[in-house]
Enzyme design. Structure first.
Site, mmCIF file in Angstrom:
data_model
loop_
_atom_site.group_PDB
_atom_site.id
_atom_site.type_symbol
_atom_site.label_atom_id
_atom_site.label_comp_id
_atom_site.label_asym_id
_atom_site.label_seq_id
_atom_site.Cartn_x
_atom_site.Cartn_y
_atom_site.Cartn_z
ATOM 1 N N ASP A 338 0.866 -1.173 0.000
ATOM 2 C CA ASP A 338 0.000 0.000 0.000
ATOM 3 C C ASP A 338 0.908 1.229 0.000
ATOM 4 O O ASP A 338 2.100 1.130 0.302
ATOM 5 C CB ASP A 338 -0.884 -0.020 1.243
ATOM 6 C CG ASP A 338 -1.779 1.201 1.340
ATOM 7 O OD1 ASP A 338 -2.414 1.543 0.338
ATOM 8 O OD2 ASP A 338 -1.810 1.826 2.419
ATOM 9 N N ASP A 534 -1.499 -0.769 6.122
ATOM 10 C CA ASP A 534 -1.689 -0.303 7.500
ATOM 11 C C ASP A 534 -3.088 0.200 7.796
ATOM 12 O O ASP A 534 -3.476 0.275 8.946
ATOM 13 C CB ASP A 534 -0.699 0.828 7.818
ATOM 14 C CG ASP A 534 -1.130 2.148 7.209
ATOM 15 O OD1 ASP A 534 -1.615 2.142 6.063
ATOM 16 O OD2 ASP A 534 -0.990 3.188 7.883
ATOM 17 N N ASP A 538 -7.182 -1.641 4.160
ATOM 18 C CA ASP A 538 -6.268 -2.714 3.750
ATOM 19 C C ASP A 538 -6.648 -4.055 4.365
ATOM 20 O O ASP A 538 -6.090 -5.089 3.980
ATOM 21 C CB ASP A 538 -4.828 -2.375 4.163
ATOM 22 C CG ASP A 538 -4.287 -1.165 3.422
ATOM 23 O OD1 ASP A 538 -4.636 -0.993 2.244
ATOM 24 O OD2 ASP A 538 -3.530 -0.396 4.028
#
Length: 669
Positions: A338, A534, A538
């Protein structure tokens, strides 16, 4: 009434103190504890000692009866467990041991039977002891959990309350050497804390008034006051404990693989024993071979190594929730990241100030920043703290605010030092001022617009910078065999491409919704796949990946619960360290398994010739067990990946051949 600032050091055994006042355990208490924990081992030693005494007295018949009866009891007692193992497909574990005991008794080698029993039960005791050492770091988290807190009531009077009764907003006092009971904000001017159990940082950490304190940190030499920011169940230490408890109850695939090794090993042992009996014509030879074939190394090697690996990871601030994840980490081929909060810091910083002609030129860049920061005091937007921090770094004090109104997600309007200030997105500032113009921003930048007294003044250019160790971390991963990398984000493609180019990632999937991320990860051909994220968004993709790794230092609870690995520090390099620990742990486990099998086969081959008496064979097998345990404990030593510079010359650029390309979704997340 008590003054918290002048509290004495925590006394021995006081609530929250690290010293519970327990006296050292006496040798007699230790011996009693051993007897209670391992009664069969103690009883076997006693029977073996009695057998030797009776032999010296010439009472051969009594010795035969005692040893044979005891061996028969052990076989009968363990037979139900063997049957259960047969039903579970682990028929090689107890079958050889019980067959060896029965055969040695049948041929009159009752002393060897007792040694085999001691070997079997002693090996299990050694395994339990080794597992206890390997899991020490995990258990220490549970043992250190705060249980009480000192709450400040009316008149600054302290009361000791169970930690579960602490509520957000309570004023707490933490005495010297005590654990911070819950997450909260420091009210004292400063504090010195030991956060090593949370972050692995060995040096004391200095905190100033207003900074966040994490539960589980150890206070220094002065008592401090703090305001509870969360209940105990929602605090950092409780999150770690919950993850550790989950990590302590798993069995890795490679451990089941060790069980499956026992099937061909058992067939080989029985075949060699039968062949020795057939060739020699002596039933004793059958027993001699089986005595050295007891598969204790298969029972011991992998569990000890894997518990040692998870212990080592926990010591470095990496919680591996399932020991099976270690094998997946060792085999990982693709890493997906990410962007915000993972590859980047997740906290935008000021990159520049664009001053507009007219009102902006009159005010100047520093005055624009000061006015914007003063207004942003009353905004809950994620960028507000960054603007205030930029003003503080520039040495600009915040101005008094007479009135403030926030327009959710758009910006804030405030009267600062008598001037009307509007700070926020282009739409809000455009509608509130004259002379507005779009700021010139590059990929990876965004603008916070400012208007003063109805005139456009300028824009604060913000960016979310790449983590300083991101490039080195990716180099480390490539050196560890993770050759394919991808950036997966809900941000705009231009910003995502800019960050990917900085980090050295060749594949980008932008404008992703959570379901797009899941579909993209599912479509990657080169597996296993690591997914590092995080945020709450996600969580689905972390659960869907072969190994989900959550950067959990900032409290993304949903992501942490969905992930297989939680990095408790705000340090991206821990991802590479987790892979390195996985590789080393699996290597140690396999070396232990094959070493145990190899040594046993050699001993069986020698026993076929009759050169190893049954008693000596049993003792030799005990040494094999000890060797596998000691080798498994090697996983406790750190597996430090080499530096990115060392690895760069040995790694290839991302080929991308293994990544399945998909068209970019035309949606924003």
């Amino acid at each position: 009434m008590r003054n918290p600032a002048a509290l004495p050091a925590a006394t021995r055994g006081s609530p929250g103190s690290l010293d519970d006042g327990a006296s050292p355990t006496s040798p007699a208490r230790k011996a009693w504890g051993f007897l209670r924990r391992y009664p069969v081992v103690a009883l076997t030693c006693l029977v073996l000692l009695a057998t030797l005494v009776l032999l010296q007295a010439g009472l051969d018949l009594q010795v035969r009866v005692l040893a044979s009866a005891y061996a028969a009891v052990i076989v009968v007692a363990r037979a139900p467990g063997m049957v259960r193992s047969l039903r579970e497909g682990r028929w090689g574990i107890d079958l050889l041991a019980l067959t060896a005991i029965a055969s040695t008794v049948a041929v009159g080698e009752y002393l060897a039977a007792l040694v085999v029993i001691l070997m079997l039960t002693g090996g299990e005791a050694l395994e339990d002891f080794a597992q206890g050492r390997a899991a020490r770091e995990l258990r220490s988290l549970l043992d250190r959990a705060p249980r009480f807190a000192h709450r400040e009531g009316a008149g600054a009077i302290l009361e000791d309350i169970p930690i579960g009764e602490v509520a957000p907003g309570d004023i707490l006092v933490v005495r010297p050497s005590e654990l911070v009971p819950v997450d909260g904000q420091l009210l004292s001017d400063s504090a010195t804390l030991d956060e090593s159990s949370l972050t692995g940082e060995s040096l004391p950490v200095e905190r100033s008034k207003g900074e966040q304190l994490l539960s589980g940190a150890v206070n220094g030499e002065a008592a401090v006051r703090m305001r509870a920011g969360a209940a105990a169940a929602d605090s950092q230490y409780s999150r770690i404990i919950a993850l550790v408890e989950e990590a302590s109850n798993s069995r890795a695939p490679v451990v089941r693989l060790a069980d499956r090794y026992a099937v061909p090993f058992t067939l080989l042992a029985l075949a060699m024993a039968g062949t020795a009996w057939f060739l020699s014509g002596e039933p004793l030879r059958f027993a001699q071979v089986l005595v050295v074939a007891t598969p204790c190394p298969l029972l011991i090697a992998a569990p000890v190594a894997f518990l040692a690996g998870t212990s080592q990871a926990a010591h470095k601030g990496i919680i591996i929730k399932n020991t099976g994840t270690l094998e997946q980490l060792a085999k990982a081929r693709t890493a997906v990241f990410d962007k915000t909060g993972t590859l980047t810091s997740g906290r935008p910083v000021l990159d520049g100030i664009q001053v507009a002609p007219g009102r902006g030129g009159t005010l100047g860049s520093q005055r624009i920043l000061q006015l914007a920061a003063s207004a942003e005091q009353y905004s809950s937007h994620v960028l507000a703290a960054s603007v205030i921090e930029a003003a503080d770094s520039a040495g600009l004090g915040l101005l008094p605010v007479q009135q403030a109104t926030e327009s959710a997600t758009h910006g804030v309007e405030a009267v600062c030092d008598g001037q009307q200030v509007v700070v926020g997105k282009a739409g809000l500032v455009r509608s509130s001022s004259t002379g507005f113009r779009e700021a010139a921003v590059r990929s990876g930048q965004l603008a916070v617009y400012v208007a003063v007294n109805g005139e456009y003044a300028g824009a604060l250019i913000m960016k979310d910078p790449l983590r300083r160790n991101a490039v080195d971390t990716l180099d480390l991963l490539r050196g560890l065999g993770v050759r394919n990398t991808m950036l997966l984000t809900g941000d705009a493609r231009a910003t995502a491409v800019h960050i990917a180019e900085e980090a050295g990632i060749g594949h980008v999937q932008a404008d992703c919704l959570p379901e797009d991320k899941v579909n993209t990860v599912a479509g990657i051909r080169e597996r296993p796949v690591l997914m590092v994220g995080d945020g709450v968004n996600d969580a689905p993709v972390l659960a869907a990946a072969d190994v989900g790794i959550a950067m959990g230092a900032k409290g993304a609870t949903a992501a942490s619960e969905s992930a297989d690995v939680v990095v408790m520090l705000d340090d991206l390099s821990k991802v590479a360290q987790a892979v390195a620990i996985g590789k080393r742990t699996v290597a140690v486990a396999l070396v232990s398994i094959w070493t145990g099998i190899g040594l046993s086969v050699v001993l069986m081959a020698i026993a076929m010739t009759g050169y190893i008496p049954a008693v000596a064979g049993a003792l030799l097998q005990e040494l094999v067990d000890l060797a596998t345990i000691l080798n498994g404990l090697r996983a406790l030593r750190g597996a430090e990946p080499k530096s990115g510079a060392d690895l760069k010359s040995r790694t290839d650029l991302n080929s991308g051949a293994a990544l399945q390309s998909r068209p970019d979704p035309k949606r924003t997340g």
